[in-house]
Design a protein around this motif. Structure first.
Motif, short mmCIF file in Angstrom:
data_model
loop_
_atom_site.label_atom_id
_atom_site.label_comp_id
_atom_site.label_asym_id
_atom_site.label_seq_id
_atom_site.Cartn_x
_atom_site.Cartn_y
_atom_site.Cartn_z
N TRP A 126 0.83 -1.21 0.00
CA TRP A 126 0.00 0.00 0.00
C TRP A 126 0.87 1.26 0.00
O TRP A 126 0.41 2.34 -0.38
CB TRP A 126 -0.93 0.01 1.22
N GLN A 135 1.02 3.51 -3.33
CA GLN A 135 -0.01 4.52 -3.56
C GLN A 135 0.05 5.62 -2.51
O GLN A 135 -0.26 6.77 -2.80
CB GLN A 135 -1.39 3.85 -3.57
N ALA A 136 0.49 5.29 -1.29
CA ALA A 136 0.62 6.30 -0.24
C ALA A 136 1.66 7.35 -0.62
O ALA A 136 1.44 8.56 -0.47
CB ALA A 136 1.00 5.65 1.09
N THR A 155 -5.41 4.08 -0.58
CA THR A 155 -4.50 3.62 0.46
C THR A 155 -5.24 3.24 1.73
O THR A 155 -4.99 2.18 2.33
CB THR A 155 -3.46 4.72 0.79
N HIS A 212 -6.96 -0.11 1.63
CA HIS A 212 -6.13 -1.31 1.39
C HIS A 212 -6.36 -2.31 2.51
O HIS A 212 -6.59 -1.95 3.67
CB HIS A 212 -4.65 -0.91 1.34
#
Length: 257
Positions: A71, A74-75, A209, A212
């Motif tokens: 994750w 994307q963070a 995020t 997730h």
């Protein structure tokens, strides 16, 4: 067999449309990232970005079952997009003055050389790619399998549909970004709206995020729900429309004066 081929053709069409929609907001981000370059370098930066995106997404198809566990990808993308959006708007609204304008211009150009820009475009695309691949996998796996051959844990037929859908989406993104660059050059005051869209796309990655499996703050299904999609596109269109009318009105005023 004909029925299966028709089903594959239909899903490929759906994926192309989906990739086109996902490419629209991504293209604005790309356009904003390359806009500061000389005109002849803008197309090159977008082209190299497209080549890098092609290589990464091809590899990502093999590694998607591994990538979805991280994750943090994307963070990082979300934080970066929010940072450049807030930084630009802050500098435009609060730091721009007659005395500091040259200093501001010099400061905003630091670290924005050609290859640095290409690298930033690539990093942004990595964040977008995970979202795009997840959406493609969710649709492609509904297809019946063709044969027993698998690639990266995905049936070869399903893999092929995802691959061609992704390629078309990247091509759309590249040409859409080029068009957005032209619009931003014609209407410079639209840049603030463009950076607001960049920030809103950052919020989209934040939502992905938080939903997730390993974060679990939002329900896993929420980013793909009709509710969120409506909220995202309505807000994005409002920003774009208001920014467009504001910039056109300001340009007309400048011409009259």
């Amino acid at each position: 067999m004909e029925a299966i081929l028709l089903e594959y053709a239909w899903v490929l069409l759906v994926l192309v449309v989906l990739e086109g929609l996902l490419a629209a907001d991504n293209a604005v981000v790309m356009a904003v990232m390359v806009k500061h370059l000389p005109q002849e370098q803008q197309k090159k930066a977008l082209f190299y970005g497209l080549v890098g995106a092609f290589i990464f997404r091809f590899v990502a198809l093999f590694l998607i079952t591994i990538l979805v566990n991280y994750w943090q990808i994307q963070a990082i993308g979300a934080l970066y997009l929010l940072f450049i959006s807030i930084k630009h708007i802050y500098e435009q609204k609060f730091k721009k003055s007659d005395e500091g304008e040259d200093e501001l211009e010099e400061g905003t150009q630091k670290g924005k050389g050609f290859w640095a820009t290409v690298a930033k475009v690539e990093l942004a695309d990595i964040a977008f790619a995970v979202d795009s691949m997840l959406a493609a996998v969710a649709i492609a796996v509904t297809l019946p399998e063709l044969g027993d051959f698998h690639i990266g844990g995905i049936n070869a037929g399903q893999f092929g549909v995802m691959f061609f859908g992704g390629i078309v989406g990247m091509i759309i993104m590249r040409f859409a970004a080029q068009w957005f660059v032209k619009v931003l050059n014609d209407y410079p005051d639209l840049e603030t709206a463009a950076f607001l869209i960049v920030g809103w796309v950052g919020v989209k990655l934040v939502v992905l995020t938080l939903s997730h499996d390993k974060v679990g703050i939002l329900p896993h299904e929420f980013p793909h729900s009709t509710t969120w999609k409506l909220i995202f596109w309505v807000v994005l269109l409002l920003i774009a429309v208001l920014g467009w009318f504001t910039s056109v009105a300001k340009k007309k005023k400048e011409v009259i004066e």
